[in-house]
Write an enzyme that holds these catalytic residues in place. Structure first.
Site, mmCIF file in Angstrom:
data_model
loop_
_atom_site.group_PDB
_atom_site.id
_atom_site.type_symbol
_atom_site.label_atom_id
_atom_site.label_comp_id
_atom_site.label_asym_id
_atom_site.label_seq_id
_atom_site.Cartn_x
_atom_site.Cartn_y
_atom_site.Cartn_z
ATOM 1 N N SER A 61 16.119 51.872 63.087
ATOM 2 C CA SER A 61 17.401 51.268 62.735
ATOM 3 C C SER A 61 17.218 49.819 62.326
ATOM 4 O O SER A 61 16.183 49.207 62.565
ATOM 5 C CB SER A 61 18.332 51.335 63.943
ATOM 6 O OG SER A 61 17.783 50.554 64.989
ATOM 7 N N LYS A 62 18.285 49.306 61.740
ATOM 8 C CA LYS A 62 18.334 47.897 61.357
ATOM 9 C C LYS A 62 18.154 47.007 62.593
ATOM 10 O O LYS A 62 17.412 46.034 62.578
ATOM 11 C CB LYS A 62 19.706 47.713 60.696
ATOM 12 C CG LYS A 62 20.214 46.330 60.533
ATOM 13 C CD LYS A 62 21.395 46.363 59.573
ATOM 14 C CE LYS A 62 22.602 45.710 60.202
ATOM 15 N NZ LYS A 62 23.756 45.593 59.316
#
Ligand code: GLU
Length: 514
Positions: free
Chosen positions: A264-265
């Site tokens: 994920s970011k």
């Protein structure tokens, strides 16, 4: 066989995640391999999630990776427009057609009423009840209400949406190139919204209409869209387009390095690794998300790294593939089912392989911005010489500066004062001074010639390696590590080397006496 036409269909809701770049890459490679067409379609029907600059970012990212689009927003083409908001008038008629054929219906429920239904029907086994065959009879829609109630709502101008009518107890089967036969029960599906109150289609409606009219042959996308596919199959069927339905190919997830969960970011930001192709300044969060480009990765290396996240070329040890080689080797049948772990060390390894292969002049142009950032303007020739010498010593372009700064700046500190205090001998001081003069007077300043004369001098004066080399290195480069000192000296030139030796020896005396 249908002509190969594939699309990459991102939503401009933020920067393109590296997984999105991989999806684009697989679409691109497949299109090129099959002599087909690679289309970029912008899916921006959800205006609430629209983010300024995201569309431009997507296009820049594809360009940086060398994924040339054949038809799309910028490029145009015979199947346009390629931005869904520009196609808005096309969609409603197909949603209406489904209503007429009994495969969809109007619904008038407010969000509060839908929440209420969920509250009322939820059980421990089903904490999030669907709007579907079981619940729709209790809701406000054209299947449940009387004709007069419907008329009253319409006369008042009550906002309405169109929902797909999914019949219960049907088995929906489709073939996926990666997963083989996939089965869903229609009971697992929601009566998905097709058209919103403002007449905008939802993702599902727009995606199917566009794939149909753009004559898409293969839908190659991330695994997160697999649960939407049975709804899409029903849409093709109910619209009478099942004969030309594209083939599906769902790509495995990209996982964190430990394999636990999606990359994920947040994860990228937390551990300080790039999970985006280019830097992205997030205005809402006032945070900068790092890009591969700005972290000093070459686009070819990034592509080569990404292609292996979910694909392998089969029976070969080869890992370095240029774009044309990838096109030749690519096969959707060799896409893996299981998630691919993202390993930044592997990305760096690829990058270093490409740095090693890149011609010195080209490499010099790539590192120039990093050198100029520190206020230096070396000639192309000098920079190319430094690159040639140092190319084995940096994995990303960013690391070039840290390892090579002494080619551009004076040495002001020494990374190993311990050795100075221990091994720098005042009684050798005069001999070291003579060595400096010999180096300074050398006419042919090649690494071989410098080495020959230094070694000869050491022999004649009975100086051991440990008494000479660390000090030549420290004085010239500030560090005892790094490339061959004779190579470094040759790149720097005799005058500069003499200056540094002089100053270094003075500093060593001071350090020793301190
Ligand atoms: N707009 C969707 C996305 O953002 C496209 C999914 C698909 O390819 O169908 O990924």
């Amino acid at each position: 066989m249908k002509k190969v036409r594939v699309r990459f269909a991102p939503s401009p809701t933020g920067p393109l995640h590296i997984g999105g770049v991989r999806t684009a890459l697989y679409n691109y490679l497949f299109a090129r391999k099959m002599g087909g067409t690679f289309i970029l379609r912008i899916e921006d029907t959800d205006r609430t999630r629209y983010v300024e600059g995201a569309e431009e970012y997507i296009m820049n990212a594809l360009k940086w990776c060398g994924l040339e689009v054949d038809e799309g927003v910028e490029k145009g083409g015979d199947y346009g427009p390629y931005r869904q908001s520009d196609r808005k008038p096309m969609y409603a008629q197909y949603a209406e057609q489904l209503v007429k054929n009994g495969h969809a219906y109007y619904a008038y429920d407010t969000p509060e009423e839908i929440n209420q239904m969920r509250e009322n029907l939820k059980t421990p086994e089903d904490p999030n009840p669907k709007y579907n065959y079981a619940s729709r009879g209790k809701m406000k829609n054209t299947l449940s209400l009387s004709e007069s109630d419907i008329k009253a709502l319409d006369d008042k101008g009550t906002p309405r949406i169109i929902r797909l009518k999914v019949e219960p107890n049907e088995e929906i089967i489709f073939n996926d190139i990666v997963r083989g036969e996939v089965k869903f029960s229609s009971n697992e599906l929601d009566d998905k919204v097709l058209l919103k109150t403002d007449g905008m289609p939802t993702y599902h409606m727009a995606n199917i209409v566009d794939d149909h009219f753009m004559e898409i042959s293969h839908v190659i996308r991330g695994e997160e869209w697999l649960p939407s596919t049975p709804t899409h199959v029903l849409l093709y069927r109910y619209l009478g387009w099942e004969d030309t339905m594209p083939q599906f190919c769902h790509l495995p997830l990209i996982l964190k390095p430990d394999g636990k969960g999606k990359l994920s970011k947040r994860y990228g930001a937390k551990v300080g690794i790039p999970v985006f192709p280019l830097d992205w300044m997030d205005k809402k969060e006032d945070a900068l998300f790092m890009g591969f480009r700005e972290q000093g990765f070459l686009p070819q290396a990034t592509v080569n790294f990404l292609v292996f996240l979910g694909w392998n070329p089969g029976d070969t040890e080869q890992e370095i593939f240029g774009m044309q080689e990838l096109i030749d080797a690519f096969d959707l049948k060799r896409v893996n089912k299981s998630g691919a772990r993202f390993d930044i060390q592997k990305a760096k390894w690829f990058n270093q392989q490409y740095i090693m292969q890149t011609d010195a002049a080209e490499l010099a142009a790539l590192v120039r911005p990093y050198v100029e950032k520190h206020g230096h303007q070396p000639t192309d020739e000098y920079l190319a010489k430094v690159c040639d010498l140092m190319r084995e010593r940096f994995e990303t372009l960013n690391e070039f500066w840290d390892n090579s700064r002494y080619f551009f700046e004076e040495v002001t500190e020494y990374d190993n004062e311990k050795i100075i205090r221990k091994k720098w001998k005042p009684e050798n001081r005069e001999k070291m001074h003579d060595l400096k003069s010999i180096i300074n007077r050398l006419r042919n300043f090649t690494p071989e010639n410098i080495e020959e004369h230094v070694k000869k001098f050491m022999e004649e004066n009975e100086l051991g390696a440990g008494q000479v080399f660390p000090f030549l290195r420290l004085a010239v480069t500030g560090t005892t590590k790094g490339a061959s000192i004779f190579d470094v000296m040759s790149v720097l030139d005799e005058e500069e080397v003499a200056k540094r030796l002089e100053r270094g020896f003075e500093d060593f005396d001071k350090i020793k006496n301190a």
